[in-house]
Design an enzyme around this catalytic site. Structure first.
Site, mmCIF file in Angstrom:
data_model
loop_
_atom_site.group_PDB
_atom_site.id
_atom_site.type_symbol
_atom_site.label_atom_id
_atom_site.label_comp_id
_atom_site.label_asym_id
_atom_site.label_seq_id
_atom_site.Cartn_x
_atom_site.Cartn_y
_atom_site.Cartn_z
ATOM 1 N N ALA A 182 11.860 28.255 19.920
ATOM 2 C CA ALA A 182 12.748 27.479 19.104
ATOM 3 C C ALA A 182 13.916 28.140 18.958
ATOM 4 O O ALA A 182 14.431 28.264 17.786
ATOM 5 C CB ALA A 182 11.997 27.241 17.788
ATOM 6 N N LEU A 183 14.548 28.747 20.178
ATOM 7 C CA LEU A 183 15.629 29.691 20.074
ATOM 8 C C LEU A 183 17.121 29.223 19.683
ATOM 9 O O LEU A 183 17.313 28.137 19.692
ATOM 10 C CB LEU A 183 15.676 30.397 21.392
ATOM 11 C CG LEU A 183 14.799 31.001 21.963
ATOM 12 C CD1 LEU A 183 14.955 31.790 23.439
ATOM 13 C CD2 LEU A 183 14.103 32.063 20.864
ATOM 14 N N VAL A 186 23.043 36.175 12.187
ATOM 15 C CA VAL A 186 24.014 35.152 12.821
ATOM 16 C C VAL A 186 23.811 33.772 11.777
ATOM 17 O O VAL A 186 22.721 33.711 11.671
ATOM 18 C CB VAL A 186 23.604 34.482 14.173
ATOM 19 C CG1 VAL A 186 24.643 33.276 14.623
ATOM 20 C CG2 VAL A 186 23.921 35.949 15.076
ATOM 21 N N SER A 217 14.659 29.066 12.674
ATOM 22 C CA SER A 217 13.951 27.797 13.433
ATOM 23 C C SER A 217 13.233 27.117 12.320
ATOM 24 O O SER A 217 13.242 25.712 12.819
ATOM 25 C CB SER A 217 12.667 28.545 14.287
ATOM 26 O OG SER A 217 13.357 29.641 15.010
ATOM 27 N N HIS A 252 18.724 34.032 17.752
ATOM 28 C CA HIS A 252 18.184 34.559 18.966
ATOM 29 C C HIS A 252 19.166 35.159 20.069
ATOM 30 O O HIS A 252 19.057 36.143 20.811
ATOM 31 C CB HIS A 252 17.304 33.836 19.454
ATOM 32 C CG HIS A 252 16.107 33.481 18.386
ATOM 33 N ND1 HIS A 252 16.135 32.364 18.146
ATOM 34 C CD2 HIS A 252 15.026 34.132 17.900
ATOM 35 C CE1 HIS A 252 15.176 32.033 16.991
ATOM 36 N NE2 HIS A 252 14.434 33.210 17.192
HETATM 37 P P1 AMP Z 1 11.585 34.669 15.088
HETATM 38 O O1 AMP Z 1 11.620 33.912 16.564
HETATM 39 O O2 AMP Z 1 12.020 33.902 13.733
HETATM 40 O O3 AMP Z 1 10.461 35.430 15.088
HETATM 41 O O4 AMP Z 1 12.788 35.759 15.418
HETATM 42 C C1 AMP Z 1 12.697 36.464 16.488
HETATM 43 C C2 AMP Z 1 13.896 37.508 16.377
HETATM 44 O O5 AMP Z 1 15.109 36.578 16.333
HETATM 45 C C3 AMP Z 1 13.530 38.442 15.034
HETATM 46 O O6 AMP Z 1 13.929 39.807 15.383
HETATM 47 C C4 AMP Z 1 14.587 37.813 14.076
HETATM 48 O O7 AMP Z 1 15.093 38.628 13.186
HETATM 49 C C5 AMP Z 1 15.705 37.522 15.006
HETATM 50 N N1 AMP Z 1 16.495 36.461 14.170
HETATM 51 C C6 AMP Z 1 16.134 35.117 13.838
HETATM 52 N N2 AMP Z 1 17.236 34.557 13.253
HETATM 53 C C7 AMP Z 1 18.062 35.404 13.201
HETATM 54 C C8 AMP Z 1 19.463 35.263 12.828
HETATM 55 N N3 AMP Z 1 19.852 34.227 12.291
HETATM 56 N N4 AMP Z 1 20.224 36.355 13.214
HETATM 57 C C9 AMP Z 1 19.875 37.143 13.652
HETATM 58 N N5 AMP Z 1 18.691 37.548 14.133
HETATM 59 C C10 AMP Z 1 17.819 36.543 13.990
#
Ligand code: AMP
Length: 304
Positions: free
Chosen positions: A41-42, A195, A205, A46
Protein backbone atom coordinates in the site's frame (compact mmCIF):
# COMPACT_ATOMS: atom_id res chain seq x y z
CA UNK A 1 14.73 -1.20 -16.22
CA UNK A 2 11.47 -3.07 -15.62
CA UNK A 3 11.13 -4.38 -12.09
CA UNK A 4 11.09 -8.12 -11.46
CA UNK A 5 8.45 -9.32 -9.00
CA UNK A 6 9.07 -12.66 -7.27
CA UNK A 7 6.89 -14.52 -4.78
CA UNK A 8 9.10 -17.30 -3.43
CA UNK A 9 12.22 -17.33 -1.30
CA UNK A 10 14.00 -19.47 -3.91
CA UNK A 11 13.26 -16.93 -6.66
CA UNK A 12 14.33 -14.05 -4.42
CA UNK A 13 17.67 -15.72 -3.76
CA UNK A 14 18.33 -16.57 -7.40
CA UNK A 15 17.27 -13.10 -8.64
CA UNK A 16 19.45 -11.29 -6.08
CA UNK A 17 22.37 -13.52 -7.09
CA UNK A 18 21.72 -12.79 -10.77
CA UNK A 19 21.55 -9.02 -10.20
CA UNK A 20 24.74 -9.06 -8.12
CA UNK A 21 26.62 -11.14 -10.68
CA UNK A 22 25.36 -9.04 -13.60
CA UNK A 23 26.36 -5.85 -11.89
CA UNK A 24 29.79 -7.21 -10.95
CA UNK A 25 30.27 -8.38 -14.56
CA UNK A 26 29.36 -4.97 -15.99
CA UNK A 27 31.34 -2.87 -13.52
CA UNK A 28 34.13 -5.27 -12.63
CA UNK A 29 33.55 -4.61 -8.93
CA UNK A 30 31.22 -5.96 -6.26
CA UNK A 31 28.01 -3.92 -5.94
CA UNK A 32 26.28 -2.61 -2.82
CA UNK A 33 22.84 -3.95 -1.97
CA UNK A 34 19.88 -2.04 -0.49
CA UNK A 35 16.78 -3.57 1.08
CA UNK A 36 13.50 -1.71 1.69
CA UNK A 37 11.09 -3.74 3.83
CA UNK A 38 7.43 -2.68 3.52
CA UNK A 39 3.92 -3.99 3.97
CA UNK A 40 2.79 -2.54 0.64
CA UNK A 41 0.00 0.00 0.00
CA UNK A 42 2.91 2.20 -0.89
CA UNK A 43 2.77 5.98 -0.68
CA UNK A 44 5.26 8.83 -0.91
CA UNK A 45 6.76 7.89 2.48
CA UNK A 46 7.76 4.50 1.12
CA UNK A 47 8.85 6.20 -2.09
CA UNK A 48 11.33 8.29 -0.11
CA UNK A 49 12.80 5.10 1.39
CA UNK A 50 13.12 3.50 -2.05
CA UNK A 51 14.69 6.66 -3.49
CA UNK A 52 17.25 6.75 -0.70
CA UNK A 53 18.08 3.09 -1.32
CA UNK A 54 18.40 3.57 -5.09
CA UNK A 55 20.60 6.65 -4.66
CA UNK A 56 23.06 4.85 -2.39
CA UNK A 57 23.13 1.29 -3.74
CA UNK A 58 23.81 -0.53 -6.99
CA UNK A 59 21.14 -3.19 -6.50
CA UNK A 60 17.89 -2.55 -4.60
CA UNK A 61 15.29 -5.03 -3.37
CA UNK A 62 11.97 -4.06 -1.78
CA UNK A 63 9.77 -6.49 0.09
CA UNK A 64 6.00 -6.28 0.25
CA UNK A 65 4.58 -8.49 2.96
CA UNK A 66 1.72 -7.88 5.36
CA UNK A 67 3.25 -9.74 8.29
CA UNK A 68 0.54 -11.38 10.42
CA UNK A 69 2.98 -11.83 13.34
CA UNK A 70 3.04 -8.10 14.02
CA UNK A 71 -0.74 -7.57 14.07
CA UNK A 72 -2.59 -7.98 17.37
CA UNK A 73 -6.00 -7.07 16.01
CA UNK A 74 -7.35 -9.51 13.38
CA UNK A 75 -9.62 -6.79 11.94
CA UNK A 76 -6.62 -4.52 11.36
CA UNK A 77 -4.83 -7.37 9.55
CA UNK A 78 -7.84 -8.25 7.45
CA UNK A 79 -8.56 -4.73 6.24
CA UNK A 80 -4.91 -3.77 5.67
CA UNK A 81 -4.83 -2.56 2.04
CA UNK A 82 -3.18 -4.82 -0.53
CA UNK A 83 -2.27 -3.11 -3.80
CA UNK A 84 0.54 -5.14 -5.36
CA UNK A 85 0.25 -3.88 -8.95
CA UNK A 86 0.35 -0.21 -7.99
CA UNK A 87 3.16 -0.94 -5.51
CA UNK A 88 5.28 -2.61 -8.19
CA UNK A 89 4.69 0.35 -10.53
CA UNK A 90 5.79 2.84 -7.85
CA UNK A 91 8.93 0.83 -7.06
CA UNK A 92 9.74 0.48 -10.75
CA UNK A 93 9.36 4.24 -11.32
CA UNK A 94 11.96 4.88 -8.61
CA UNK A 95 14.42 2.34 -10.05
CA UNK A 96 14.05 -0.56 -7.61
CA UNK A 97 15.34 -3.74 -9.29
CA UNK A 98 13.40 -6.46 -7.52
CA UNK A 99 10.22 -6.78 -5.45
CA UNK A 100 9.67 -9.74 -3.14
CA UNK A 101 5.97 -10.30 -2.44
CA UNK A 102 5.61 -13.66 -0.71
CA UNK A 103 2.42 -15.28 0.59
CA UNK A 104 2.02 -15.93 4.32
CA UNK A 105 2.45 -19.68 3.62
CA UNK A 106 5.71 -18.98 1.79
CA UNK A 107 7.12 -16.95 4.69
CA UNK A 108 5.77 -19.16 7.47
CA UNK A 109 5.28 -22.63 6.02
CA UNK A 110 3.26 -24.80 8.36
CA UNK A 111 2.01 -21.87 10.43
CA UNK A 112 3.51 -19.34 12.81
CA UNK A 113 7.21 -19.86 13.62
CA UNK A 114 7.96 -21.48 16.98
CA UNK A 115 11.20 -19.55 17.37
CA UNK A 116 11.05 -15.77 17.25
CA UNK A 117 13.35 -12.84 17.85
CA UNK A 118 12.32 -11.06 21.04
CA UNK A 119 12.76 -7.35 21.27
CA UNK A 120 13.34 -7.21 25.05
CA UNK A 121 12.68 -4.21 27.27
CA UNK A 122 12.71 -1.67 24.42
CA UNK A 123 9.46 -3.26 23.27
CA UNK A 124 7.66 -3.03 26.60
CA UNK A 125 6.75 0.62 26.28
CA UNK A 126 4.99 3.04 23.93
CA UNK A 127 3.77 1.08 20.90
CA UNK A 128 4.74 -2.18 22.56
CA UNK A 129 2.63 -1.44 25.63
CA UNK A 130 -0.58 -1.34 23.64
CA UNK A 131 0.48 -3.90 21.01
CA UNK A 132 1.90 -6.90 22.89
CA UNK A 133 4.12 -9.07 20.67
CA UNK A 134 4.18 -6.47 17.88
CA UNK A 135 7.92 -5.83 17.92
CA UNK A 136 8.78 -9.52 18.27
CA UNK A 137 6.76 -10.01 15.08
CA UNK A 138 8.58 -7.13 13.40
CA UNK A 139 12.05 -8.37 14.38
CA UNK A 140 11.25 -11.93 13.37
CA UNK A 141 10.20 -10.93 9.86
CA UNK A 142 12.98 -8.36 9.50
CA UNK A 143 15.58 -11.01 10.47
CA UNK A 144 14.14 -13.38 7.91
CA UNK A 145 14.20 -10.68 5.23
CA UNK A 146 17.81 -9.82 6.04
CA UNK A 147 18.78 -13.46 5.66
CA UNK A 148 16.75 -13.98 2.52
CA UNK A 149 18.00 -10.89 0.72
CA UNK A 150 21.66 -11.37 1.61
CA UNK A 151 23.26 -13.08 -1.38
CA UNK A 152 24.91 -16.48 -0.92
CA UNK A 153 28.59 -17.19 -1.64
CA UNK A 154 27.97 -18.09 -5.31
CA UNK A 155 26.94 -14.50 -6.08
CA UNK A 156 29.85 -12.89 -4.25
CA UNK A 157 29.53 -10.60 -1.25
CA UNK A 158 28.16 -7.09 -1.78
CA UNK A 159 30.42 -4.28 -0.65
CA UNK A 160 27.67 -3.11 1.68
CA UNK A 161 24.25 -4.36 2.71
CA UNK A 162 21.97 -1.51 3.78
CA UNK A 163 18.38 -1.67 5.02
CA UNK A 164 16.05 1.34 4.98
CA UNK A 165 13.49 2.15 7.68
CA UNK A 166 11.33 5.23 8.19
CA UNK A 167 11.71 7.54 11.17
CA UNK A 168 7.91 7.56 11.20
CA UNK A 169 8.08 4.26 13.09
CA UNK A 170 10.70 5.65 15.48
CA UNK A 171 10.48 2.84 18.02
CA UNK A 172 10.72 0.22 15.28
CA UNK A 173 13.82 1.96 13.90
CA UNK A 174 15.46 2.07 17.36
CA UNK A 175 14.66 -1.60 18.02
CA UNK A 176 15.89 -2.77 14.60
CA UNK A 177 19.13 -0.83 15.12
CA UNK A 178 19.51 -2.49 18.51
CA UNK A 179 18.87 -5.96 17.07
CA UNK A 180 21.52 -5.41 14.40
CA UNK A 181 23.97 -4.30 17.07
CA UNK A 182 23.16 -6.95 19.67
CA UNK A 183 22.94 -9.86 17.24
CA UNK A 184 25.77 -8.77 14.90
CA UNK A 185 23.81 -8.66 11.68
CA UNK A 186 26.11 -7.54 8.83
CA UNK A 187 23.63 -4.82 7.90
CA UNK A 188 23.83 -1.04 7.96
CA UNK A 189 20.48 0.38 9.09
CA UNK A 190 19.54 3.69 7.47
CA UNK A 191 16.78 5.87 8.98
CA UNK A 192 14.78 8.00 6.53
CA UNK A 193 12.92 11.20 7.60
CA UNK A 194 9.12 11.24 7.76
CA UNK A 195 7.17 12.30 4.71
CA UNK A 196 4.06 14.36 5.51
CA UNK A 197 1.03 15.49 3.56
CA UNK A 198 0.77 19.23 2.92
CA UNK A 199 -1.51 19.62 5.93
CA UNK A 200 1.17 18.06 8.18
CA UNK A 201 -0.32 14.58 8.66
CA UNK A 202 2.39 11.89 8.50
CA UNK A 203 1.68 9.68 5.50
CA UNK A 204 0.43 6.25 6.49
CA UNK A 205 -1.27 3.39 4.70
CA UNK A 206 -3.95 3.62 7.42
CA UNK A 207 -4.86 7.28 6.70
CA UNK A 208 -7.30 6.14 4.02
CA UNK A 209 -9.56 4.82 6.80
CA UNK A 210 -10.04 8.35 8.20
CA UNK A 211 -13.13 10.38 7.28
CA UNK A 212 -12.51 14.01 6.26
CA UNK A 213 -13.55 15.10 9.74
CA UNK A 214 -11.31 12.57 11.47
CA UNK A 215 -8.39 13.56 9.30
CA UNK A 216 -8.88 17.19 10.29
CA UNK A 217 -8.92 16.16 13.96
CA UNK A 218 -5.77 14.02 13.48
CA UNK A 219 -3.79 17.11 12.48
CA UNK A 220 -3.51 17.96 16.18
CA UNK A 221 -0.77 15.31 16.44
CA UNK A 222 1.64 17.05 14.09
CA UNK A 223 0.66 20.42 15.62
CA UNK A 224 1.62 19.11 19.06
CA UNK A 225 4.95 17.84 17.74
CA UNK A 226 5.63 21.20 16.07
CA UNK A 227 4.89 22.98 19.34
CA UNK A 228 7.74 21.21 21.16
CA UNK A 229 9.96 21.37 18.08
CA UNK A 230 9.64 25.15 17.95
CA UNK A 231 10.56 25.36 21.63
CA UNK A 232 13.53 23.02 21.10
CA UNK A 233 14.81 25.18 18.27
CA UNK A 234 14.45 28.27 20.46
CA UNK A 235 16.30 26.64 23.40
CA UNK A 236 13.18 27.02 25.55
CA UNK A 237 11.83 24.50 28.05
CA UNK A 238 9.76 22.05 26.01
CA UNK A 239 6.93 21.76 28.57
CA UNK A 240 5.51 18.61 26.93
CA UNK A 241 2.40 18.88 29.12
CA UNK A 242 1.24 21.73 26.87
CA UNK A 243 1.36 19.36 23.89
CA UNK A 244 -0.58 16.76 25.88
CA UNK A 245 -3.23 19.37 26.77
CA UNK A 246 -3.48 20.45 23.15
CA UNK A 247 -4.16 16.89 21.99
CA UNK A 248 -6.58 16.20 24.83
CA UNK A 249 -8.57 19.30 23.92
CA UNK A 250 -9.22 17.92 20.41
CA UNK A 251 -12.58 16.14 20.17
CA UNK A 252 -12.43 12.79 18.35
CA UNK A 253 -8.80 12.13 19.30
CA UNK A 254 -8.00 9.71 22.10
CA UNK A 255 -4.40 10.21 23.22
CA UNK A 256 -2.37 7.12 24.06
CA UNK A 257 0.98 8.79 24.76
CA UNK A 258 2.98 11.91 24.01
CA UNK A 259 6.53 11.91 25.31
CA UNK A 260 9.95 13.38 24.74
CA UNK A 261 12.46 10.52 24.84
CA UNK A 262 16.07 9.60 24.25
CA UNK A 263 16.25 8.45 20.58
CA UNK A 264 18.24 5.27 21.42
CA UNK A 265 16.87 4.09 24.75
CA UNK A 266 13.36 5.54 24.27
CA UNK A 267 13.38 6.53 27.95
CA UNK A 268 11.59 9.81 28.75
CA UNK A 269 13.90 12.77 29.17
CA UNK A 270 12.82 13.90 32.60
CA UNK A 271 15.40 16.67 32.73
CA UNK A 272 16.14 19.20 30.12
CA UNK A 273 12.65 19.54 28.84
CA UNK A 274 10.45 20.69 31.73
CA UNK A 275 11.22 24.14 33.07
CA UNK A 276 14.89 24.11 32.00
CA UNK A 277 16.01 25.31 28.56
CA UNK A 278 16.38 22.51 26.01
CA UNK A 279 19.91 22.05 24.74
CA UNK A 280 20.37 18.50 23.49
CA UNK A 281 18.86 16.06 21.03
CA UNK A 282 15.70 14.12 21.63
CA UNK A 283 12.73 12.53 19.98
CA UNK A 284 9.11 13.50 20.53
CA UNK A 285 6.75 10.56 20.00
CA UNK A 286 2.98 10.43 19.93
CA UNK A 287 0.24 7.85 19.42
CA UNK A 288 -3.50 8.34 19.42
CA UNK A 289 -6.67 6.72 18.27
CA UNK A 290 -8.90 8.61 15.87
CA UNK A 291 -12.10 6.62 15.47
CA UNK A 292 -10.86 3.06 15.13
CA UNK A 293 -7.59 4.07 13.48
CA UNK A 294 -4.43 4.13 15.55
CA UNK A 295 -2.00 6.80 14.38
CA UNK A 296 1.63 7.34 15.37
CA UNK A 297 3.96 10.21 14.62
CA UNK A 298 7.29 11.52 15.84
CA UNK A 299 9.75 14.37 15.42
CA UNK A 300 13.48 14.55 16.10
CA UNK A 301 14.19 17.56 18.32
CA UNK A 302 17.39 19.52 18.22
CA UNK A 303 18.36 22.80 19.82
CA UNK A 304 19.83 24.72 16.89
P1 AMP B 1 4.98 -0.09 6.46
O1 AMP B 1 4.66 -0.50 5.06
O2 AMP B 1 3.94 0.76 7.12
O3 AMP B 1 5.46 -1.24 7.32
O4 AMP B 1 6.24 0.86 6.31
C1 AMP B 1 7.40 0.41 5.66
C2 AMP B 1 8.50 1.39 5.94
O5 AMP B 1 8.13 2.67 5.44
C3 AMP B 1 8.78 1.54 7.44
O6 AMP B 1 10.17 1.60 7.65
C4 AMP B 1 8.11 2.86 7.75
O7 AMP B 1 8.71 3.54 8.84
C5 AMP B 1 8.30 3.62 6.47
N1 AMP B 1 7.30 4.70 6.36
C6 AMP B 1 5.95 4.57 6.46
N2 AMP B 1 5.37 5.77 6.38
C7 AMP B 1 6.36 6.68 6.24
C8 AMP B 1 6.40 8.11 6.12
N3 AMP B 1 5.30 8.85 6.12
N4 AMP B 1 7.61 8.69 5.98
C9 AMP B 1 8.75 7.95 5.98
N5 AMP B 1 8.77 6.61 6.09
C10 AMP B 1 7.59 5.98 6.23
Amino acid sequence: MPITVVHTKADLRSEVARLIREHAGRRGSAPSLGLVPTMGALHSGHRRLAEAAVAANDVVVASIFVNPLQFGDPKDLERYPRTLEADAALLESVGVDLAFAPSVEEMYPGGDPLVRVTAGPLAGKWEGASRPGHFDGVLTVVSKLFHLAMPGPAAGQPTAFRAYFGQKDAQQLAIVRRMVKDLDFPVEVVGVPIVRAEDGLALSSRNQFLSAEQREAALVLSRALRLVDERATAHEPLEPDDAVDLIKSQPGVELDYFEVVDPDTLEPLAFNCRETPFTGEALAIVAARVGDVRLIDSMPLKAR
